[in-house]
Structure formats: C-alpha cells, structure tokens
Design an enzyme around this catalytic site. Structure first.
Site, PDB file in Angstrom:
ATOM      1  N   LYS A  21       0.838  -1.216   0.000  1.00 23.28           N
ATOM      2  CA  LYS A  21       0.000   0.000   0.000  1.00 23.28           C
ATOM      3  C   LYS A  21       0.870   1.263   0.000  1.00 23.28           C
ATOM      4  CE  LYS A  21      -2.120  -1.237   3.842  1.00 23.28           C
ATOM      5  NZ  LYS A  21      -1.408  -2.516   4.098  1.00 23.28           N
ATOM      6  N   ARG A  96      -9.809   1.035   8.404  1.00 24.68           N
ATOM      7  CA  ARG A  96      -9.414  -0.335   8.727  1.00 24.68           C
ATOM      8  C   ARG A  96     -10.496  -1.072   9.482  1.00 24.68           C
ATOM      9  NH1 ARG A  96      -3.502   0.472   8.689  1.00 24.68           N
ATOM     10  NH2 ARG A  96      -2.548  -1.506   9.183  1.00 24.68           N
ATOM     11  N   ARG A 135      11.918  -5.174   5.000  1.00 20.18           N
ATOM     12  CA  ARG A 135      11.569  -3.760   4.786  1.00 20.18           C
ATOM     13  C   ARG A 135      12.465  -2.825   5.610  1.00 20.18           C
ATOM     14  NH1 ARG A 135       5.624  -1.728   5.526  1.00 20.18           N
ATOM     15  NH2 ARG A 135       5.797  -2.865   7.456  1.00 20.18           N
ATOM     16  N   ARG A 168      11.156  -1.427  11.120  1.00 15.43           N
ATOM     17  CA  ARG A 168      10.014  -1.167  11.998  1.00 15.43           C
ATOM     18  C   ARG A 168       9.924  -2.213  13.101  1.00 15.43           C
ATOM     19  NH1 ARG A 168       4.856   0.157   8.238  1.00 15.43           N
ATOM     20  NH2 ARG A 168       3.892  -1.176   9.810  1.00 15.43           N
ATOM     21  N   ARG A 179      -0.601  -9.142  13.111  1.00 11.36           N
ATOM     22  CA  ARG A 179      -1.184  -8.097  12.242  1.00 11.36           C
ATOM     23  C   ARG A 179      -2.037  -8.720  11.137  1.00 11.36           C
ATOM     24  NH1 ARG A 179       4.135  -5.288  10.578  1.00 11.36           N
ATOM     25  NH2 ARG A 179       2.850  -4.198   9.072  1.00 11.36           N
TER      26      ARG A 179
HETATM   27  P1  AP5 Z   1       4.806  -1.529   1.886  1.00  9.38           P
HETATM   28  O1  AP5 Z   1       4.482  -0.694   0.697  1.00  9.38           O
HETATM   29  O2  AP5 Z   1       5.449  -0.870   3.063  1.00  9.38           O
HETATM   30  O3  AP5 Z   1       3.507  -2.374   2.327  1.00  9.38           O
HETATM   31  P2  AP5 Z   1       2.206  -1.901   3.111  1.00  9.38           P
HETATM   32  O4  AP5 Z   1       1.042  -2.600   2.514  1.00  9.38           O
HETATM   33  O5  AP5 Z   1       2.144  -0.400   3.174  1.00  9.38           O
HETATM   34  O6  AP5 Z   1       2.530  -2.559   4.506  1.00  9.38           O
HETATM   35  P3  AP5 Z   1       2.420  -1.996   5.990  1.00  9.38           P
HETATM   36  O7  AP5 Z   1       3.119  -3.003   6.849  1.00  9.38           O
HETATM   37  O8  AP5 Z   1       2.917  -0.576   6.095  1.00  9.38           O
HETATM   38  O9  AP5 Z   1       0.922  -2.022   6.212  1.00  9.38           O
HETATM   39  P4  AP5 Z   1       0.218  -2.033   7.547  1.00  9.38           P
HETATM   40  O10 AP5 Z   1      -1.153  -1.762   7.091  1.00  9.38           O
HETATM   41  O11 AP5 Z   1       0.397  -3.227   8.378  1.00  9.38           O
HETATM   42  O12 AP5 Z   1       0.998  -0.901   8.385  1.00  9.38           O
HETATM   43  P5  AP5 Z   1       0.619   0.593   8.798  1.00  9.38           P
HETATM   44  O13 AP5 Z   1       1.860   1.375   8.810  1.00  9.38           O
HETATM   45  O14 AP5 Z   1      -0.540   1.084   8.012  1.00  9.38           O
HETATM   46  O15 AP5 Z   1       5.729  -2.744   1.381  1.00  9.38           O
HETATM   47  C1  AP5 Z   1       6.249  -3.687   2.289  1.00  9.38           C
HETATM   48  C2  AP5 Z   1       7.664  -4.113   1.821  1.00  9.38           C
HETATM   49  O16 AP5 Z   1       7.561  -4.789   0.577  1.00  9.38           O
HETATM   50  C3  AP5 Z   1       8.614  -2.944   1.565  1.00  9.38           C
HETATM   51  O17 AP5 Z   1       9.917  -3.337   1.947  1.00  9.38           O
HETATM   52  C4  AP5 Z   1       8.560  -2.708   0.064  1.00  9.38           C
HETATM   53  O18 AP5 Z   1       9.786  -2.215  -0.429  1.00  9.38           O
HETATM   54  C5  AP5 Z   1       8.276  -4.127  -0.454  1.00  9.38           C
HETATM   55  N1  AP5 Z   1       7.371  -4.134  -1.610  1.00  9.38           N
HETATM   56  C6  AP5 Z   1       6.215  -3.432  -1.754  1.00  9.38           C
HETATM   57  N2  AP5 Z   1       5.609  -3.728  -2.911  1.00  9.38           N
HETATM   58  C7  AP5 Z   1       6.415  -4.640  -3.518  1.00  9.38           C
HETATM   59  C8  AP5 Z   1       6.321  -5.360  -4.745  1.00  9.38           C
HETATM   60  N3  AP5 Z   1       5.294  -5.169  -5.590  1.00  9.38           N
HETATM   61  N4  AP5 Z   1       7.308  -6.240  -5.040  1.00  9.38           N
HETATM   62  C9  AP5 Z   1       8.355  -6.435  -4.205  1.00  9.38           C
HETATM   63  N5  AP5 Z   1       8.492  -5.795  -3.027  1.00  9.38           N
HETATM   64  C10 AP5 Z   1       7.537  -4.908  -2.680  1.00  9.38           C
HETATM   65  O19 AP5 Z   1       0.081   0.366  10.282  1.00  9.38           O
HETATM   66  C11 AP5 Z   1       0.952   0.005  11.334  1.00  9.38           C
HETATM   67  C12 AP5 Z   1       0.149  -0.084  12.632  1.00  9.38           C
HETATM   68  O20 AP5 Z   1      -0.408   1.211  12.952  1.00  9.38           O
HETATM   69  C13 AP5 Z   1      -1.060  -1.029  12.602  1.00  9.38           C
HETATM   70  O21 AP5 Z   1      -0.693  -2.374  12.893  1.00  9.38           O
HETATM   71  C14 AP5 Z   1      -1.972  -0.401  13.668  1.00  9.38           C
HETATM   72  O22 AP5 Z   1      -1.559  -0.757  14.963  1.00  9.38           O
HETATM   73  C15 AP5 Z   1      -1.738   1.095  13.485  1.00  9.38           C
HETATM   74  N6  AP5 Z   1      -2.697   1.691  12.527  1.00  9.38           N
HETATM   75  C16 AP5 Z   1      -2.408   2.275  11.337  1.00  9.38           C
HETATM   76  N7  AP5 Z   1      -3.540   2.707  10.745  1.00  9.38           N
HETATM   77  C17 AP5 Z   1      -4.566   2.383  11.585  1.00  9.38           C
HETATM   78  C18 AP5 Z   1      -5.968   2.540  11.506  1.00  9.38           C
HETATM   79  N8  AP5 Z   1      -6.557   3.120  10.444  1.00  9.38           N
HETATM   80  N9  AP5 Z   1      -6.717   2.068  12.546  1.00  9.38           N
HETATM   81  C19 AP5 Z   1      -6.148   1.498  13.628  1.00  9.38           C
HETATM   82  N10 AP5 Z   1      -4.815   1.304  13.745  1.00  9.38           N
HETATM   83  C20 AP5 Z   1      -4.027   1.750  12.723  1.00  9.38           C
END
Ligand code: AP5
Length: 220
Positions: A21, A96, A135, A168, A179
């Site tokens: 994402k 979410r 990552r 992270r 997660r």
């Molecule tokens: P990346 O693009 O970082 O993936 P992502 O889908 O953004 O993964 P996240 O782990 O950031 O999502 P998340 O939803 O768990 O975390 P968030 O920060 O929102 O890619 C991942 C890796 O793969 C990278 O190394 C990248 O280089 C590689 N990659 C990407 N695409 C690729 C491809 N096509 N091919 C090869 N490699 C690739 O949330 C973190 C925490 O915050 C949550 O657990 C929760 O506690 C809290 N939180 C955040 N938002 C909310 C909400 N709305 N409500 C409640 N809690 C929340």
C-alpha cells in the site's frame, strides 16, 4: 489516464500488511500529485515525538492490534482537509474497520466528496512475510525500501533525503502474524463494504512494484 489526472483522484488502498500500500501510494503521488495520507506514518510520527497520542498508540502497534478508532479518526480528520487536498489523496491504511469507513463517509460528505476508487491489493502470505522481514524505512521522510527488492543506493541511507533507514519494530515475524490476524478479522470485511458501493477494484499485487503499478493504472 488523462481523465484520472483531471479528476484529482480520491483513492483508498486496502490490503493486508505488506501488500504494498505504502509503495503504490508513493507511485500514485508521483504520477498524479495526490497527497499520500498514511495513518501508520502519522502514528509513528506521534510515537517518535513521544506525544500522549504516540504513547497511547505504541502498545497497540507493537502487539499487532489496531489503535482505537476514535484516536485514528481524530488524527485522520485533522489531515484530510489540509492544504493541497484539491489535487486528490491516496489513503493508505485507513479505513481499517467498518466504523472508520462510516466516519470517513461522514468526513468526505461534509466536503461534498466520495472516494473514486478503492483498490484492494492482494498478495499471498509467504510473499508478505518475505517483504516485511526485509523492509527498511527512512526515519526522516518515511520512504520505503527493501533489502533485496528495492535496496537503497548506499546501505542504511535514504536515496531521497540522506536520512537513516530503520527496521520497523512491528515487522518481527510474531507481530506480523498478529497483524495478519487483525487484518482478517477487522479489515477484510471492508472488501464487501466497498464492493457493495460499486467502487472496489481488485489488484493482483504479488509481482514487482513496476508491474503492480501498471495493473493499478489499468484499473483506474
Ligand atoms: P509496503 O508498501 O510498506 O507495504 P504496506 O502494505 O504499506 O505494509 P504496511 O506493513 O505498512 O501495512 P500495515 O497496514 O500493516 O501498516 P501501517 O503502517 O498502516 O511494502 C512492504 C515491503 O515490501 C517494503 O519493503 C517494500 O519495499 C516491499 N514491496 C512493496 N511492494 C512490492 C512489490 N510489488 N514487489 C516487491 N516488493 C515490494 O500500520 C501500522 C500499525 O499502525 C497497525 O498495525 C496499527 O496498529 C496502526 N494503525 C495504522 N492505521 C490504523 C488505523 N486506520 N486504525 C487502527 N490502527 C491503525
């Protein structure tokens, strides 16, 4: 494509952790000038600045749980109406829960807006675990890297701003599994929610970033 640019797209990215994402959001930002709004990055900023909100959020984040809805809705609401939003936005990691989706509808309807597309990024669990275990993220500008798939030019240093790259704390295997469970139980129901509204588009996100982005462009 040109039509989408003219529309200043309002896009929501759905998908499990590691589906890409954040990576796709940055590509959409570069292509369309839309603002990238990541609630995960906003929360990590609060943690870094040791604010009361950051202190409250940290325990949830490190255990793989969701931060309470009211906290995340308040942080998102204050950012989604800021300057530059007329160019459109890409929401990464919000909503979410069904409650967050309802709150978003209310916030957007006050501004006379609604999402144009909800892109549902899909990748299998083994791909997700490989991605998250490698990552790296910039501590200053939040740019995302991967030790193998998207390495920085210089080890440990951000290509963009020279900031220090870090791993992270919630990317440990045990937390990633928690997660994924949270995603299945609380976030996956949004797929049906947005499908019913006729705005959902499924995107196969298991190939490389450029190929996945091509698929996104085809969809929008
Ligand atoms: P990346 O693009 O970082 O993936 P992502 O889908 O953004 O993964 P996240 O782990 O950031 O999502 P998340 O939803 O768990 O975390 P968030 O920060 O929102 O890619 C991942 C890796 O793969 C990278 O190394 C990248 O280089 C590689 N990659 C990407 N695409 C690729 C491809 N096509 N091919 C090869 N490699 C690739 O949330 C973190 C925490 O915050 C949550 O657990 C929760 O506690 C809290 N939180 C955040 N938002 C909310 C909400 N709305 N409500 C409640 N809690 C929340």
């Amino acid at each position: 494509m040109e039509d989408t640019k003219a529309l200043n797209p309002k896009i929501i990215l759905l998908g499990p952790p590691g589906a890409g994402k954040g990576t796709i959001a940055e590509m959409l930002k570069n292509e369309y000038g839309a603002v990238h709004l990541s609630t995960g990055d906003m929360l990590r900023e609060e943690v870094k600045n040791d604010t009361p909100m950051g202190r409250e959020a940290l325990g949830y984040m490190n255990s793989g749980a969701l931060v309470p809805d009211e906290l995340v809705i308040s942080i998102l609401e204050s950012r989604i109406t800021g300057e530059g939003r007329e160019k459109g936005f890409v929401l990464d990691g919000f909503p979410r829960t069904i409650r967050q989706a309802g709150a978003l509808e209310e916030i957007l309807s006050k501004a006379g807006a609604a999402p144009d597309f909800v892109l549902n990024l899909q990748a299998p669990e083994d791909v997700i675990i490989q991605r998250l275990s490698g990552r790296l993220q910039c501590a200053d500008c939040s740019r995302i890297y991967h030790v193998m798939n998207m390495p920085p030019k210089e080890k440990g240093v951000c290509d963009e701003c020279g900031g220090k790259l870090f791993q992270r704390s919630d990317d440990k295997e045990e937390t990633v599994k928690a997660r994924l469970k949270t995603y299945r139980e609380q976030t996956a129901p949004l797929i049906g929610f947005y499908r019913d509204r006729g705005v959902l588009k499924d995107v196969k996100a298991d190939a490389g970033p450029a190929e996945t982005f091509e698929e996104v462009r085809r969809q929008i």
